[in-house]
Design a protein around this motif. Structure first.
Motif, PDB file in Angstrom:
ATOM      1  N   TRP A 146       0.819  -1.207   0.000  1.00  0.00           N
ATOM      2  CA  TRP A 146       0.000   0.000   0.000  1.00  0.00           C
ATOM      3  C   TRP A 146       0.858   1.265   0.000  1.00  0.00           C
ATOM      4  O   TRP A 146       0.524   2.242  -0.676  1.00  0.00           O
ATOM      5  N   GLY A 147       1.964   1.228   0.730  1.00  0.00           N
ATOM      6  CA  GLY A 147       2.808   2.419   0.821  1.00  0.00           C
ATOM      7  C   GLY A 147       3.372   2.835  -0.522  1.00  0.00           C
ATOM      8  O   GLY A 147       3.390   4.019  -0.866  1.00  0.00           O
ATOM      9  N   THR A 153       4.245   8.286  -3.632  1.00  0.00           N
ATOM     10  CA  THR A 153       5.419   7.412  -3.652  1.00  0.00           C
ATOM     11  C   THR A 153       5.565   6.703  -4.993  1.00  0.00           C
ATOM     12  O   THR A 153       6.679   6.535  -5.504  1.00  0.00           O
ATOM     13  N   PHE A 154       4.449   6.293  -5.585  1.00  0.00           N
ATOM     14  CA  PHE A 154       4.509   5.591  -6.879  1.00  0.00           C
ATOM     15  C   PHE A 154       5.087   6.505  -7.952  1.00  0.00           C
ATOM     16  O   PHE A 154       5.962   6.101  -8.728  1.00  0.00           O
ATOM     17  N   ARG A 159       9.706   8.902 -11.387  1.00  0.00           N
ATOM     18  CA  ARG A 159      10.554  10.038 -11.761  1.00  0.00           C
ATOM     19  C   ARG A 159      12.024   9.816 -11.437  1.00  0.00           C
ATOM     20  O   ARG A 159      12.900  10.430 -12.037  1.00  0.00           O
ATOM     21  N   SER A 160      12.312   8.936 -10.476  1.00  0.00           N
ATOM     22  CA  SER A 160      13.682   8.771 -10.001  1.00  0.00           C
ATOM     23  C   SER A 160      14.118   7.318 -10.123  1.00  0.00           C
ATOM     24  O   SER A 160      13.478   6.417  -9.560  1.00  0.00           O
ATOM     25  N   ASP A 161      15.212   7.086 -10.843  1.00  0.00           N
ATOM     26  CA  ASP A 161      15.731   5.719 -10.973  1.00  0.00           C
ATOM     27  C   ASP A 161      16.143   5.161  -9.616  1.00  0.00           C
ATOM     28  O   ASP A 161      15.942   3.967  -9.334  1.00  0.00           O
ATOM     29  N   VAL A 166      14.751   1.383  -4.991  1.00  0.00           N
ATOM     30  CA  VAL A 166      14.330   1.202  -3.594  1.00  0.00           C
ATOM     31  C   VAL A 166      12.938   0.569  -3.531  1.00  0.00           C
ATOM     32  O   VAL A 166      12.676  -0.334  -2.728  1.00  0.00           O
ATOM     33  N   GLU A 167      12.039   1.039  -4.395  1.00  0.00           N
ATOM     34  CA  GLU A 167      10.685   0.477  -4.441  1.00  0.00           C
ATOM     35  C   GLU A 167      10.720  -1.019  -4.730  1.00  0.00           C
ATOM     36  O   GLU A 167      10.105  -1.824  -4.013  1.00  0.00           O
TER      37      GLU A 167
END
Length: 303
Positions: A146-147, A153-154, A159-161, A166-167
């Motif tokens: 969910w986070g 966050t998604f 936008r950031s590699d 980390v995701e």
């Protein structure tokens, strides 16, 4: 070919470091598996090797294949990645009983110098015990799910590699935790009774269904960034989101419910006919620490 697809292909660069890491892990496991298969074939049949390699292959498709070039163009591709990272690769890898095989596959000096001290560390043992506590595993898995699917966050990960890595690391790590009590890879010992895995899996399926339903029936675009992407294969941003929700819902439910049904059948079988299912634990076991210690000693003695 659609210009957006062609551009994505042209801009994709194979992640050679990731590919090398996956190949090295597979090679170390295969080396250890070959030794264990000769010594204890009843514990390490060929299907364990197939499961582990299938998990590595799923990781490869998710994070090291051209599929990655399209995750910021189509939400359904991004959701497929998450499916592979969270409910395909982890249970397959754990079904391969990787702990012992990887230790046996390491060079003896590394196994003795690194694995031995870790096993003797009381802090490491306490941390591992906490990380494999089923309640902790379930909460961590659901929190990561969910986070990282919140719009802020998604889209940050898109936008950031760095945040994207980390995701994916959060998804895969918490998924290993979640599936650990379900698969209970040999030689680990169950913390909860086997029947407790039924609500464990059903509740996980429930939260997955709720999240998938939000994608399918919200009627609005949850991640506005996809509205700025060029159309691919005739998908509108909202239509793409609905397909992504279906991918999360249907295959996701299958992966949660099939293990629950297998566990239930195992429990309902007459005692005289009951036998451990291939992917699920048998009652006996020495525990991870004892078996890994023995594997470390075998590796050291092989010098």
């Amino acid at each position: 070919m659609n210009s957006a697809i062609q551009t994505a292909f042209d801009s994709w660069t194979p992640p050679f470091a990731t590919i090398a890491m996956l190949l090295l892990t597979a090679a170390i496991y295969a080396r250890g598996f070959a030794r264990l298969h000769r010594q204890v074939p009843e514990r390490f049949p060929v299907w364990r090797l197939a499961m582990f390699m299938g998990g590595i292959a799923a990781l490869f498709v998710a994070i090291a294949s051209p599929l990655e070039a399209f995750d910021d163009l189509l939400l359904q591709i991004h959701m497929t990645q998450h499916l592979l990272l969270m409910i395909v690769a982890p249970p397959l890898i754990l079904a391969g009983a990787p702990a012992i095989a990887i230790v046996r596959g390491l060079p003896p000096t590394i196994a003795k110098a690194i694995v031995g001290p870790l096993l003797r560390s009381s802090r490491v043992r306490r941390l591992f015990a906490w990380l494999t506590e089923p309640l902790v595993c379930w909460i961590a898995f659901v929190a990561a799910t969910w986070g990282w699917h919140l719009p802020a966050t998604f889209q940050l990960a898109l936008r950031s590699d760095g945040w994207h890595v980390v995701e994916h690391a959060c998804f895969f790590t918490t998924a290993l935790m979640f599936w650990y009590p379900v698969i209970q890879p040999w030689p680990s010992v169950a913390r909860w009774p086997r029947w407790a895995m039924l609500p464990y899996l059903l509740l996980a399926d429930g939260q997955n269904t709720i999240l998938a339903a939000l994608f399918m029936f919200s009627g609005r675009l949850i991640y506005p960034v996809y509205a700025t992407m060029p159309p691919i294969a005739g998908f509108t941003p909202l239509g793409d989101q609905i397909v992504a929700g279906a991918i999360m819902w249907v295959p996701g439910s299958i992966f949660y419910l099939v293990p629950a049904v297998l566990i239930m059948l195992q429990m309902l079988a007459p005692q005289s006919l009951r036998s451990p299912l291939p992917l699920f634990p048998s009652p006996e076991g020495r525990g991870v620490r004892g078996e890994v210690s023995r594997a470390t000693e075998h590796s050291a003695s092989a010098r």
